[in-house]
Design an enzyme around this catalytic site. Sequence first.
Site, PDB file in Angstrom:
ATOM      1  N   ASP A  15       0.844  -1.196   0.000  1.00 28.97           N
ATOM      2  CA  ASP A  15       0.000   0.000   0.000  1.00 28.97           C
ATOM      3  C   ASP A  15       0.878   1.245   0.000  1.00 28.97           C
ATOM      4  O   ASP A  15       1.924   1.297   0.659  1.00 28.97           O
ATOM      5  CB  ASP A  15      -0.903  -0.005   1.236  1.00 28.97           C
ATOM      6  CG  ASP A  15      -1.903   1.141   1.226  1.00 28.97           C
ATOM      7  OD1 ASP A  15      -2.168   1.671   0.125  1.00 28.97           O
ATOM      8  OD2 ASP A  15      -2.408   1.500   2.295  1.00 28.97           O
ATOM      9  N   GLU A  56       2.360   2.744   3.078  1.00 29.89           N
ATOM     10  CA  GLU A  56       3.435   2.051   3.775  1.00 29.89           C
ATOM     11  C   GLU A  56       4.818   2.516   3.327  1.00 29.89           C
ATOM     12  O   GLU A  56       5.823   2.101   3.874  1.00 29.89           O
ATOM     13  CB  GLU A  56       3.320   0.544   3.529  1.00 29.89           C
ATOM     14  CG  GLU A  56       2.170  -0.110   4.265  1.00 29.89           C
ATOM     15  CD  GLU A  56       2.368  -0.113   5.770  1.00 29.89           C
ATOM     16  OE1 GLU A  56       3.488  -0.421   6.218  1.00 29.89           O
ATOM     17  OE2 GLU A  56       1.421   0.212   6.494  1.00 29.89           O
ATOM     18  N   ASP A 112      -2.684  -3.763   4.070  1.00 32.17           N
ATOM     19  CA  ASP A 112      -1.425  -3.074   3.776  1.00 32.17           C
ATOM     20  C   ASP A 112      -0.568  -3.824   2.768  1.00 32.17           C
ATOM     21  O   ASP A 112       0.228  -3.210   2.053  1.00 32.17           O
ATOM     22  CB  ASP A 112      -0.627  -2.886   5.073  1.00 32.17           C
ATOM     23  CG  ASP A 112      -1.354  -1.978   6.058  1.00 32.17           C
ATOM     24  OD1 ASP A 112      -1.966  -0.986   5.608  1.00 32.17           O
ATOM     25  OD2 ASP A 112      -1.323  -2.262   7.267  1.00 32.17           O
TER      26      ASP A 112
END
Length: 425
Positions: free
Chosen positions: A159, A162, A194
């Site tokens: 993601d 991140e 994520d």
Amino acid sequence: METRLAVRLKEPNPLFTRWLERWLREAERRQQKSQFKLRQALEALKCYPLPLYSGRDCAILRGFGGTLCQMIDEELRQHRVVNLLPPTATTSEQYEQQVQQVVRKVQEKQEEQAQKKKQREKKPRKPTKKDLQEMAAAEERERRVEMPPGSFEILLLVDIQETSGKNKRVLDQTRSYLESLGAQHEVRRLTIGDFLWIAKDPAGNELVLPYIVERKRMDDLASSIRDGRFHEQKHRLKQSGLKHVIYLVEDYGDNEQLGLPLDSLQQALANARVQNGVQVVRTENHFRSMAYLASMSRSLAQIFGQKTLHSVQDKAESCCLLTDSKLGLLKFRALYDDSAKNAQLTVREVFVQQLLQLHSLSLERAMAIVERYPTPRCLLDAYEECVEAKEARQLLARIPYGPLERPLGEKVSQCLHEFYTTQFR
């Protein structure tokens, strides 16, 4: 479809108007006082929208006294004698003729509009850019994709949040760690989770492997539990259609000053593992977390690399055994669209999210309530059917929840009753 017409004549009483104008000119020429009443009556007559049939009918208008009404009736009798007309025919026939003319014009205009509409419908409308995008997206979702063994690569999707730290001075090391560990990855915006893995072929087709990771540091975990995001995230991850949900939890120093007691956090993770079937992986730091993801990438490449993968449209069809030689997986685009936070939610899903915001309401308790009462309206109706207030307060107390089927309890039941029956002003 019937059309209602409001007919307003331009000059409903032309004869009476002409007579009054003649009398007014004579009165002005002779400088008679009656000119003021005649002018007032003429203005009132011109403003009146309906036809009048006699002098008596004119008495309802301002300026028309008894003498003036008699003058109109006398003039009207002479007019009928001269023109050999029956009584009341003078104005009513003219009114009917004018109404018929208006109706014919309206009908002709409606027929003309109907013809133009038919011509527009026959002529195909040029699709807009948005229409073309929606058609392409629909075709892409319905198009079947099949990837034979060895025709694709396994890629870790990260993601975009991140890869950039919350603080500009401290850049997140996610990408540099993954590169140093040799993990093939790509940074994208994900609408859920994520990290996840996809199988990508040379044609650009992308199928999602049934694994999704939500990464949390211990202080982030405490914050998400306090504001209710933890339960909402668990619910959304379980509804994504990906069977293996992993919580990757990193230690935060010595796990002190987290905002919640460490025992409470460990209990929340244990509940997620036991009650929700979520896999919890604990790591010492950020680097260890990325090493775990790199190891998962290698393992998934070995497991899925020699299998035939094909696309499915329904989440239920994506259920498969890793021992099968042919596996059905969701398309990445379908997962992305369906998992978007702004996607249209059902009333049931909104009810679950609403319950999760209340204190002491876990996902298991919320789901148990929604199973019995799918919408807030159903719950309110059940409260109204209770004979006594005590019965309503204890309505939810005995509903079982979780694997052990424990009752919700009187305290939770009373809190919910108070919340949904209190009128805020």
